[in-house]
Design a protein around this motif. Structure first.
Motif, PDB file in Angstrom:
ATOM      1  N   VAL A   6       0.817  -1.205   0.000  1.00  0.00           N
ATOM      2  CA  VAL A   6       0.000   0.000   0.000  1.00  0.00           C
ATOM      3  C   VAL A   6       0.852   1.257   0.000  1.00  0.00           C
ATOM      4  O   VAL A   6       0.555   2.219  -0.686  1.00  0.00           O
ATOM      5  CB  VAL A   6      -0.972  -0.008   1.210  1.00  0.00           C
ATOM      6  N   VAL A   7       1.946   1.283   0.743  1.00  0.00           N
ATOM      7  CA  VAL A   7       2.764   2.494   0.838  1.00  0.00           C
ATOM      8  C   VAL A   7       3.708   2.659  -0.337  1.00  0.00           C
ATOM      9  O   VAL A   7       4.450   3.620  -0.412  1.00  0.00           O
ATOM     10  CB  VAL A   7       3.561   2.564   2.156  1.00  0.00           C
ATOM     11  N   PHE A  33       8.987  15.386  -0.955  1.00  0.00           N
ATOM     12  CA  PHE A  33       9.416  14.515   0.143  1.00  0.00           C
ATOM     13  C   PHE A  33       8.430  14.571   1.298  1.00  0.00           C
ATOM     14  O   PHE A  33       8.168  13.562   1.955  1.00  0.00           O
ATOM     15  CB  PHE A  33      10.821  14.899   0.605  1.00  0.00           C
ATOM     16  N   LYS A  34       7.884  15.759   1.563  1.00  0.00           N
ATOM     17  CA  LYS A  34       6.886  15.896   2.628  1.00  0.00           C
ATOM     18  C   LYS A  34       5.599  15.156   2.264  1.00  0.00           C
ATOM     19  O   LYS A  34       4.999  14.488   3.107  1.00  0.00           O
ATOM     20  CB  LYS A  34       6.585  17.369   2.882  1.00  0.00           C
ATOM     21  N   VAL A  35       5.183  15.269   1.010  1.00  0.00           N
ATOM     22  CA  VAL A  35       3.970  14.574   0.556  1.00  0.00           C
ATOM     23  C   VAL A  35       4.172  13.065   0.631  1.00  0.00           C
ATOM     24  O   VAL A  35       3.297  12.329   1.099  1.00  0.00           O
ATOM     25  CB  VAL A  35       3.593  15.021  -0.874  1.00  0.00           C
ATOM     26  N   TYR A  39       2.144  10.377   2.967  1.00  0.00           N
ATOM     27  CA  TYR A  39       1.504   9.212   2.341  1.00  0.00           C
ATOM     28  C   TYR A  39       1.927   7.919   3.040  1.00  0.00           C
ATOM     29  O   TYR A  39       1.088   7.085   3.400  1.00  0.00           O
ATOM     30  CB  TYR A  39       1.899   9.197   0.863  1.00  0.00           C
ATOM     31  N   VAL A  40       3.213   7.770   3.271  1.00  0.00           N
ATOM     32  CA  VAL A  40       3.721   6.563   3.931  1.00  0.00           C
ATOM     33  C   VAL A  40       3.220   6.492   5.370  1.00  0.00           C
ATOM     34  O   VAL A  40       2.785   5.429   5.837  1.00  0.00           O
ATOM     35  CB  VAL A  40       5.265   6.521   3.876  1.00  0.00           C
ATOM     36  N   MET A  41       3.253   7.601   6.099  1.00  0.00           N
ATOM     37  CA  MET A  41       2.804   7.600   7.493  1.00  0.00           C
ATOM     38  C   MET A  41       1.304   7.297   7.591  1.00  0.00           C
ATOM     39  O   MET A  41       0.876   6.575   8.492  1.00  0.00           O
ATOM     40  CB  MET A  41       3.111   8.945   8.156  1.00  0.00           C
TER      41      MET A  41
END
Length: 88
Positions: A6-7, A33-35, A39-41
């Protein structure tokens, strides 16, 4: 495995998808990088919500009735007792 898929941490395909969806359209140096981190978090935090009847989840176990063919079976070499499933 589900969280990895998913990530976008699924290897080469995940890298290509993230590259085209997040890094390519944004012309800022730091914003992609922030986006990507958000997304991962988000998907990592959502992993506590995953639950399957036969496997359970992070905080809740599986349903005893979901796998009746394995209820009460002790694998060879296993120590301890396995609780018996409710018979219906």
């Amino acid at each position: 495995a589900v969280v990895s898929a998913v990530v976008g941490a699924g290897g080469n395909l995940g890298a290509v998808i993230v590259g085209f969806c997040i890094y390519r359209p944004i012309n800022d140096d730091l914003l992609p990088f922030k986006v990507h981190a958000a997304y991962v978090m988000f998907w990592a935090i959502m992993s506590v919500c995953y639950w399957w009847p036969e496997h359970g989840g992070m905080f809740v176990g599986p349903l005893a009735r979901a796998v009746p063919e394995f209820a009460g079976v002790v694998p060879e070499g296993a120590a301890g007792e396995v609780p018996q499933a409710d018979k219906e």
